[in-house]
Design an enzyme around this catalytic site. Sequence first.
Site: not given
Ligand code: FCB
Length: 482
Positions: A180, A382
Amino acid sequence: MTADSTLSVQTEGPWPVPVLPEGFSLGAATAAYQIEGGTRDGGRGPSGWDAFAALPGSILNGDTADVACDHYHRVPEDVALLKDLGVDAYRFSVAWPRIQPEGSGPANAAGLAFYDRLVDDLLAAGIAPMATLYHWDTPLPLEHSGGWLNRATAERFGEFAAVVGDALGDRIDKWVTVNEPATVTLNGYGLGIHAPGKELLFDALPAAHHQLLAHGLAVQALRAASVAGGIGITNVHSPVSPADPSSPADVLYAELFDAVHNRIFADPVLLGRYPQLPGELAGMLDALHAAPQTDLDVISEPLDFYGLNYYAPTRIAAGSGAESSPDGIAAAMAALPFRLADWPEYPTTGFGWPVAPEHFGTALEQMRDRYAGHLPPVYITENGASFPDEVADSGVVQDHRRVDFLARHLHSALEAVKPGGRAEGVDLRGWFAWSLMDNFEWAAGYSQRFGLVHVDFDTLVRTPKASYHWLRGLIRSRPRTP
Ligand code: FCB
């Protein structure tokens, strides 16, 4: 508590049962800074996040990650939780300050040994390791010399990737270079609510370019180290809508936000160029368009897979307004001509993020429309939600809102990419829940619980939640492959 104490956990409900294609990989994800603790152990150097967290007012409730989940001292217990969960893969990150405390130079043997053992334990448990090289913990000496505003940080990152590639390259199944870069650029360098706390607004754009360059240099370094596993990047994607589609200003600023959140990170990696903005916005990305073609050639090195994180869509309205959330008050936003608007029609997570699973399908549809022909296989690296979970007297954590969130999101993604679906053509290979366990949620400290496993931050006791049992059941319900 052990993971097999299913007690009276309810894992069936009104949510859909995702239909998993054959070979689809299911996993869970974490990040070093959020779970490890042990910040002074094994020769680890300080990181930019340690320094940021020490600043009064930077983290909700004054929390720090000094102990976090104490994963650094509890690897066997946590790998046992993963094994019992039955995941195919586990995504973790390697803390750069453990490997190179100064941000350069030879490897710290104790730091490498920690990940060496973790990887061996995962393999012994039948779990494929996915290693992220940068999940935001920049070595402090590099932060002091400008962090991602300094092009040299990208060069140092390439060297770091070579060190880790040499040490673990025979056993890592998949590599994520950078996690990210959008969040680091926007929250860390643009708005000042994440480390390193800079409020540069559009002057933060060089931090984006240098992280992307770091990604490309890491791809080259890993390939030069002949690593066995596939290589990709992880970007967070949020489909952007104008608050009022009939307002030209809302539409224009939605396009700008889509560019700075999504496209300036995906386009150069997948298409080898930065996006152009229309009309009066055209000059806003000048800092990126000044980049030499040789950099874009590095940034667009072909990848084995593309990691996509999805949490929520974004709605943008013209007009200024500071943004306030458990992540902090982004006062700098008030200087911008647009603001984040609410989604009153959607329920929200503990963070206040809209629960909008159909927008996950939109994110994948946009990937197909924008990058078809250039998009390698995709992994959702994620996906998850925070809710204020509690352990009941019975010992059970009934996090049904999380089960509902995960089931609907996974279902939405799989429906979108199936034959005839609106994102048909995206080769979606797997999905990782964020997160294996409750952890240090950056500027929101311990206030936001994202885990499949509850962590009591006083005792560090782990308690699998209903969502853990739901995922375990889903994994076990798959037909066995011979
Ligand atoms: C993302 C991050 C991770 C966590 C989630 C909720 O942006 O990559 O580390 O904080 O959000």
